[in-house]
Scaffold this motif. Structure first.
Motif, mmCIF file in Angstrom:
data_model
loop_
_atom_site.group_PDB
_atom_site.id
_atom_site.type_symbol
_atom_site.label_atom_id
_atom_site.label_comp_id
_atom_site.label_asym_id
_atom_site.label_seq_id
_atom_site.Cartn_x
_atom_site.Cartn_y
_atom_site.Cartn_z
ATOM 1 N N SER A 16 0.843 -1.193 0.000
ATOM 2 C CA SER A 16 0.000 0.000 0.000
ATOM 3 C C SER A 16 0.879 1.243 0.000
ATOM 4 O O SER A 16 1.773 1.378 0.842
ATOM 5 C CB SER A 16 -0.907 0.002 1.236
ATOM 6 N N ASP A 17 0.640 2.149 -0.939
ATOM 7 C CA ASP A 17 1.409 3.400 -0.974
ATOM 8 C C ASP A 17 1.144 4.257 0.260
ATOM 9 O O ASP A 17 2.046 4.919 0.777
ATOM 10 C CB ASP A 17 1.073 4.191 -2.237
ATOM 11 N N ASP A 18 -0.097 4.259 0.731
ATOM 12 C CA ASP A 18 -0.417 5.012 1.949
ATOM 13 C C ASP A 18 0.367 4.471 3.135
ATOM 14 O O ASP A 18 0.899 5.236 3.952
ATOM 15 C CB ASP A 18 -1.919 4.931 2.248
ATOM 16 N N LYS A 22 3.453 6.134 5.749
ATOM 17 C CA LYS A 22 3.437 6.059 7.214
ATOM 18 C C LYS A 22 4.715 5.412 7.737
ATOM 19 O O LYS A 22 5.320 5.884 8.706
ATOM 20 C CB LYS A 22 2.228 5.257 7.678
ATOM 21 N N ILE A 23 5.116 4.324 7.102
ATOM 22 C CA ILE A 23 6.306 3.599 7.548
ATOM 23 C C ILE A 23 7.545 4.477 7.453
ATOM 24 O O ILE A 23 8.402 4.479 8.350
ATOM 25 C CB ILE A 23 6.492 2.305 6.720
ATOM 26 N N ARG A 24 7.657 5.225 6.403
ATOM 27 C CA ARG A 24 8.843 6.071 6.217
ATOM 28 C C ARG A 24 8.947 7.150 7.286
ATOM 29 O O ARG A 24 10.040 7.594 7.614
ATOM 30 C CB ARG A 24 8.822 6.691 4.818
ATOM 31 N N GLY A 42 5.769 -1.055 2.029
ATOM 32 C CA GLY A 42 4.507 -0.514 2.494
ATOM 33 C C GLY A 42 3.465 -1.569 2.792
ATOM 34 O O GLY A 42 2.403 -1.590 2.155
ATOM 35 N N VAL A 43 3.741 -2.427 3.753
ATOM 36 C CA VAL A 43 2.772 -3.434 4.199
ATOM 37 C C VAL A 43 2.584 -3.255 5.701
ATOM 38 O O VAL A 43 3.561 -3.194 6.452
ATOM 39 C CB VAL A 43 3.253 -4.871 3.904
ATOM 40 N N ARG A 44 1.336 -3.165 6.132
ATOM 41 C CA ARG A 44 1.053 -3.026 7.561
ATOM 42 C C ARG A 44 1.629 -4.210 8.325
ATOM 43 O O ARG A 44 1.537 -5.360 7.887
ATOM 44 C CB ARG A 44 -0.455 -2.964 7.802
ATOM 45 N N MET A 45 2.221 -3.936 9.489
ATOM 46 C CA MET A 45 2.818 -5.003 10.273
ATOM 47 C C MET A 45 1.767 -6.024 10.728
ATOM 48 O O MET A 45 2.068 -7.202 10.857
ATOM 49 C CB MET A 45 3.575 -4.429 11.465
ATOM 50 N N GLY A 46 0.537 -5.571 10.937
ATOM 51 C CA GLY A 46 -0.510 -6.526 11.266
ATOM 52 C C GLY A 46 -0.696 -7.556 10.166
ATOM 53 O O GLY A 46 -0.919 -8.748 10.440
ATOM 54 N N HIS A 47 -0.578 -7.120 8.907
ATOM 55 C CA HIS A 47 -0.679 -8.044 7.783
ATOM 56 C C HIS A 47 0.541 -8.958 7.715
ATOM 57 O O HIS A 47 0.425 -10.151 7.389
ATOM 58 C CB HIS A 47 -0.817 -7.268 6.478
#
Length: 238
Positions: A16-18, A22-24, A42-47
């Motif tokens: 995800s680009d969004d 956030k991660i950066r 760009g992958v949520r840590m929950g995923h």
């Protein structure tokens, strides 16, 4: 298929680009910062952790393949798989030894604070319960920040059992460490040790508060009553 390639395919599908933006902001990956050169997609840590649960039976060779990826989220997935597999009651002692050996052998790929935290707590520390812990003292004197962080965080497994000697001994070796990420980790483990034996933590602070790093001290005394916190902060270095 229960392979690193299949994990990576699933991981990239979750990009995800969004999330990348956030991660950066969250990880310090700029020039001269500790995460310089680390690549995020760009992958949520929950995923990532959800994938790790699905792939929790990955053999060590496939975990190592994930660790070799230049994608941070892939390496985080490898660490999460390692932790979940080690904790599984059906995992054999031989496999646990393999996971422990893999962590130490490929510490070059465990090169950010979250990667250390994901597995040092759940693999390195638990594996050394009831065993010789000299490896932690070697890591504590390493020139590599992440190895030093492993050394102190691994002691949490001992703290939970009321075994505090290694936490205090390694924290003492890290008192003059130049890295803030070590100050936070050591202070956090001192705080946890104090939860088991506050008198012993106070004795440690009586000896070292005047010279220890301020962040380490603040973390160590976080659960103290206000008056006692003020006393130690007054004694601490500025």
């Amino acid at each position: 298929m229960n392979t690193a390639a299949a994990f990576l395919d699933r991981l990239h599908a979750l990009q995800s680009d969004d999330e990348l933006r956030k991660i950066r902001r969250y990880f310090k990956a700029g020039a001269g910062e500790y995460g310089e050169g680390d690549r995020f997609i760009g992958v949520r840590m929950g995923h990532v952790f959800g994938l790790a649960k699905e792939f929790a039976a990955l053999p060590p060779s496939e975990i190592e393949t994930l660790m070799e990826s230049d994608v941070h989220e892939a390496r985080a997935g490898a660490m999460s798989v390692m932790a979940k597999q080690y904790a599984d009651k059906q995992t054999t002692p031989e496999r646990r030894q393999e996971l422990f050996d893999l962590y130490l052998r490929r510490h070059d790929r465990i090169n950010n604070w979250d990667l250390v935290d994901l597995a040092a707590w759940h693999v390195v520390g638990p594996h050394l319960v009831g065993k010789n812990r000299e490896v932690l003292y070697r890591l504590a004197t390493s020139s590599i920040l992440w190895e030093r962080r492993t050394a102190i965080l691994a002691t949490f497994a001992f703290i939970k059992r009321g075994e505090l000697d290694d936490t205090f001994a390694i924290a003492q070796r890290l008192l003059s460490d130049p890295e803030d990420l070590i100050h936070k980790a050591a202070g956090g483990m001192l705080r946890a040790a104090g939860g088991k034996d506050r008198a012993r933590l106070e004795a440690f602070l009586d000896r070292h508060a005047a010279t220890m790093q301020r962040t380490m001290l603040r973390y160590a005394i976080e659960h103290f009553p206000p008056g006692l916190r003020a006393r130690y902060l007054g004694a601490g270095k500025t």
